[in-house]
Write a protein that holds these residues in place. Structure first.
Motif, PDB file in Angstrom:
ATOM      1  N   GLY A 130       0.859  -1.303  -0.121  1.00  0.00           N
ATOM      2  CA  GLY A 130       0.028  -0.079  -0.151  1.00  0.00           C
ATOM      3  C   GLY A 130       0.858   1.296  -0.002  1.00  0.00           C
ATOM      4  N   SER A 131       2.110   1.370  -0.672  1.00  0.00           N
ATOM      5  CA  SER A 131       2.883   2.354  -0.582  1.00  0.00           C
ATOM      6  C   SER A 131       2.325   3.549  -1.457  1.00  0.00           C
ATOM      7  N   ALA A 132       3.000   4.768  -1.254  1.00  0.00           N
ATOM      8  CA  ALA A 132       2.553   5.956  -2.000  1.00  0.00           C
ATOM      9  C   ALA A 132       2.916   5.794  -3.318  1.00  0.00           C
ATOM     10  N   SER A 133       4.292   5.559  -3.578  1.00  0.00           N
ATOM     11  CA  SER A 133       4.847   5.536  -4.858  1.00  0.00           C
ATOM     12  C   SER A 133       4.961   4.321  -5.568  1.00  0.00           C
ATOM     13  N   GLY A 134       4.523   3.256  -4.873  1.00  0.00           N
ATOM     14  CA  GLY A 134       4.456   1.900  -5.415  1.00  0.00           C
ATOM     15  C   GLY A 134       5.754   1.066  -5.636  1.00  0.00           C
ATOM     16  N   THR A 135       5.717  -0.208  -5.966  1.00  0.00           N
ATOM     17  CA  THR A 135       6.740  -1.136  -5.943  1.00  0.00           C
ATOM     18  C   THR A 135       6.651  -1.597  -7.409  1.00  0.00           C
ATOM     19  N   GLN A 179      12.257  -1.882  -7.991  1.00  0.00           N
ATOM     20  CA  GLN A 179      12.163  -0.475  -7.552  1.00  0.00           C
ATOM     21  C   GLN A 179      11.421  -0.206  -6.177  1.00  0.00           C
ATOM     22  N   PHE A 180      11.852   0.298  -5.094  1.00  0.00           N
ATOM     23  CA  PHE A 180      11.050   1.078  -4.090  1.00  0.00           C
ATOM     24  C   PHE A 180      11.258   2.492  -4.104  1.00  0.00           C
ATOM     25  N   GLY A 181      10.197   3.141  -4.210  1.00  0.00           N
ATOM     26  CA  GLY A 181      10.353   4.562  -4.562  1.00  0.00           C
ATOM     27  C   GLY A 181      11.337   4.986  -5.681  1.00  0.00           C
ATOM     28  N   LYS A 182      12.328   5.763  -5.239  1.00  0.00           N
ATOM     29  CA  LYS A 182      13.462   5.982  -6.089  1.00  0.00           C
ATOM     30  C   LYS A 182      14.643   4.823  -5.864  1.00  0.00           C
ATOM     31  N   ALA A 183      14.709   4.176  -4.930  1.00  0.00           N
ATOM     32  CA  ALA A 183      15.833   3.082  -4.720  1.00  0.00           C
ATOM     33  C   ALA A 183      15.517   1.978  -5.858  1.00  0.00           C
TER      34      ALA A 183
END
Length: 637
Positions: free
Chosen positions: A585-590, A611-615
């Motif tokens: 349920g992240s904001a930027s998605g996986t 990719q997690f966020g910008k990582a």
């Protein structure tokens, strides 16, 4: 002749007067305590437990002792009830002597004033009382208290000796009697003493009769006994005021006499001895409706039959009122992994439901039961304390639904009360599934039939292919025996074609899991998303699921990178030892290989980019071997 007739008339008048005096001048109105059962001091403050006191006298005027519960019958609104507790007590008597001072009391008989005769009778009795007497003694006159509630008889004797009233100038009134009734009703300890007033008075004025009747009514309603000595000639018996005093003694179960000075005064002990004892009884009431109530008493013994007059009282009894105490609007059941891998359990299984109980009538009492109903069906019941808490079993609720809750109670009297219906929603999220469960769950009959046909067709093709291969091999074998010429033999092309995979790390360079053991896989940081900063970072992975995020209180592994949510993603292994990544349920998605990943997850393969966020990370599995494909040309037929 006329004078003779007048003489005869006078003679008969004198005889008639003598007869009236003989008839109306007994020492008392006879003891009304004979065959008497009197109720007093009704206490309803502990409803449904009601208590009261009573006195029982037989036909000789003696106190009926040692009554037991089998001989006692309580009639409450005509319902016969048994006593819970019965005690015979000896609280003593609150004895108040009131001298209504007036000139009549100073008149003499045989050179002794009437008041001195009265004082002599009182002193003779008081001096015979033991120092350990349970009685208390008071002496009042028109102006107020001469001696107030003295517990030692000797002190009262001294007060009597010191009492020297000025009777010639005194004006009789009702103030002394009124004060005495007030004092008789005042508290005297945990057990009320039997109140008794000895009222020594001249004949009241007609103007005082109305006030006198009011005082008599008050004494009667409060069970205060009035023993009245009317001081004056026996001819007072015909006076209306004397009739009022005589009636007062009858109504209050006392005694009455006219004292001219010539009569012997009764022994005070004959008044008070029967009153030193009293019974206290308590019982469980059966009253269920508010309003006027009645209570009476019966004593049935072989030689004694007593019935009391009914007393009436008001009782505002009402049903108990339960009220929900902060009921939950919604309850969420969550799926947690079970001990067996791949299985999940719902929690919680029970919910505590509490309520507040109030009694609108202010009579606190016990409950017989308290019940919790869910959608009209009994869900929980309490038959002993504590009554105000229920444990609701929701273990069988496996899908979201709304339920109606209600509490019903009944007190020990039999009165019932209930709450309003309160809706409570139970939320059950979708159960997590393995890949096989998801496949079987999504499969329908229309999808299974074509798939089965495809599988059957594929199996037939494989069987046919195997048969053709075997036949071809048989032909080749036979041909190889026939063709012995080396020139005609097929030539095998040496060499192999290799498909390279990421290099294999040595065990020493591979990360280890906390607590020991080489990680089965890892995530290696490729890009942090932070400008001009590149920091080494690898995440070891094992059999147990791990959560990733920017908040250490919500995620097991911390990712301190841009656009990473507090709880961002989860990496886990399925039953077939394959790794998966799922978004939480992240904001930027996986993202997996630049495609979004849902909460259900996606399968990870060696070399995938996650990719997690910008990582950005690369997924690598330990011990992956390089795959080789050999290409062997087929020979010519």
């Amino acid at each position: 002749m006329k004078h003779r007739i007048i003489s005869v008339i006078r003679f008969f008048s004198i005889v008639l007067l003598v007869v009236v005096i003989v008839v109306l001048a007994p020492h008392s109105s006879s003891a009304e305590t004979r065959n008497q059962l009197t109720i007093a001091n009704l206490d309803t403050s502990q409803f449904p437990h009601i208590s009261f006191y009573f006195w029982a006298f037989d036909n000789t005027g003696s106190f009926v002792e040692n009554i037991d519960t089998s001989e006692l019958h309580i009639l409450e609104n005509s319902t016969v009830l048994a006593a819970d507790q019965l005690e015979m007590l000896e609280p003593g008597v609150r004895f108040i002597t009131v001298i209504n001072e007036g000139p009549t009391l100073a008149n003499r008989y045989e050179m002794v004033s009437r008041i001195d005769h009265v004082k002599e009778a009182l002193l003779r009795w008081a001096q015979a009382q033991p120092a350990t007497s349970m009685d208390d003694f008071s002496l009042l006159n028109n102006q107020g208290s001469v001696a107030y509630i003295q517990s030692n008889p000797a002190d009262w004797v001294n007060s009597l000796n010191a009492y020297q009233p000025e009777l010639k100038q005194a004006v009789p009134g009702l103030a002394g009697l009124s004060t005495a009734i007030d004092q008789a009703l005042s508290s005297s300890g945990p057990t009320r003493k039997t109140p008794a007033i000895l009222y020594i008075t001249p004949l009241p004025e007609n103007s005082q009769l109305e006030g006198l009747r009011n005082l008599i009514s008050r004494a009667q309603s409060s069970q205060v006994r009035l023993f009245i000595w009317l001081v004056g000639p026996q001819t007072y018996a015909k006076e209306p005021a004397a009739q009022v005093l005589m009636q007062a003694s009858e109504l209050t179960n006392g005694e009455f006499l006219i004292f001219s000075g010539a009569e012997a005064l009764p022994d005070i002990s004959s008044y008070l001895d029967p009153l030193r004892y009293v019974y206290k009884v308590s019982y469980s009431s059966a009253i269920r409706t508010p309003g006027d109530q009645s209570l009476s008493l019966q004593v049935r013994r072989q030689a004694v039959t007593l019935d009391s007059a009914a007393i009436h009282f008001s009782l505002n009894v009402q049903a108990p009122n339960p009220i929900f105490l902060s009921p939950p609007a919604a309850i969420t059941r969550s799926w947690l992994p079970a001990e067996k891998k791949g299985e999940f359990i719902l929690t919680p299984d029970t919910v505590e439901i509490s309520y507040l109980l109030e009694f609108p009538d202010n009579y606190q009492r016990d409950l017989a039961y308290a019940r919790l109903f869910v959608d009209g069906k009994l869900a929980a019941e309490n038959t002993s304390a504590p009554f105000d808490m229920f444990t609701w079993d929701i273990s069988k609720v496996e899908s979201s639904n709304t339920f109606e809750l209600k509490v019903s109670v009944q007190d020990t009297v039999g009165l019932k009360g209930e709450t309003i219906n309160v809706p409570v929603e139970i939320i059950v999220p979708e159960k997590p599934l393995t890949w096989f469960q998801r496949v079987t769950q999504k499969a329908t009959l229309l999808k299974i039939i074509p798939l089965a046909l495809v599988l059957v067709a594929g199996l037939l093709i494989v069987l046919i292919g195997l048969k053709i291969v075997r036949r071809s091999m048989t032909v080749r074998t036979a041909r190889s025996h026939r063709l012995q010429d080396p020139v005609t033999q097929p030539v095998e092309i040496a060499g192999e074609t290799v498909i390279l995979a990421p290099r294999v790390e040595s065990p020493e360079s591979w990360p280890r899991l906390p607590g020991g053991g080489t990680a089965l896989a890892r995530l290696v940081l490729l890009s942090s998303g932070k400008p001009d900063i590149q920091e080494p970072h690898e995440i070891p992975l094992g059999e147990f699921a791990v959560t990733l995020g920017s908040d250490a209180t919500k995620a097991r592994l911390l990712l301190n990178y841009p656009l990473v949510s507090p709880l961002h993603a989860r990496v886990f292994m399925d039953e077939e030892k394959r790794f998966h990544v799922a978004d939480e349920g992240s904001a930027s998605g996986t993202w997996l290989n630049y495609a979004p990943v849902s909460k259900n997850g996606a399968h990870l393969e060696h070399g995938d980019v996650v990719q997690f966020g910008k990582a950005v990370f690369r997924f690598e599995q330990y011990g992956l071997e390089t795959k080789k494909l050999k290409v062997i040309p087929l020979g010519d037929e």
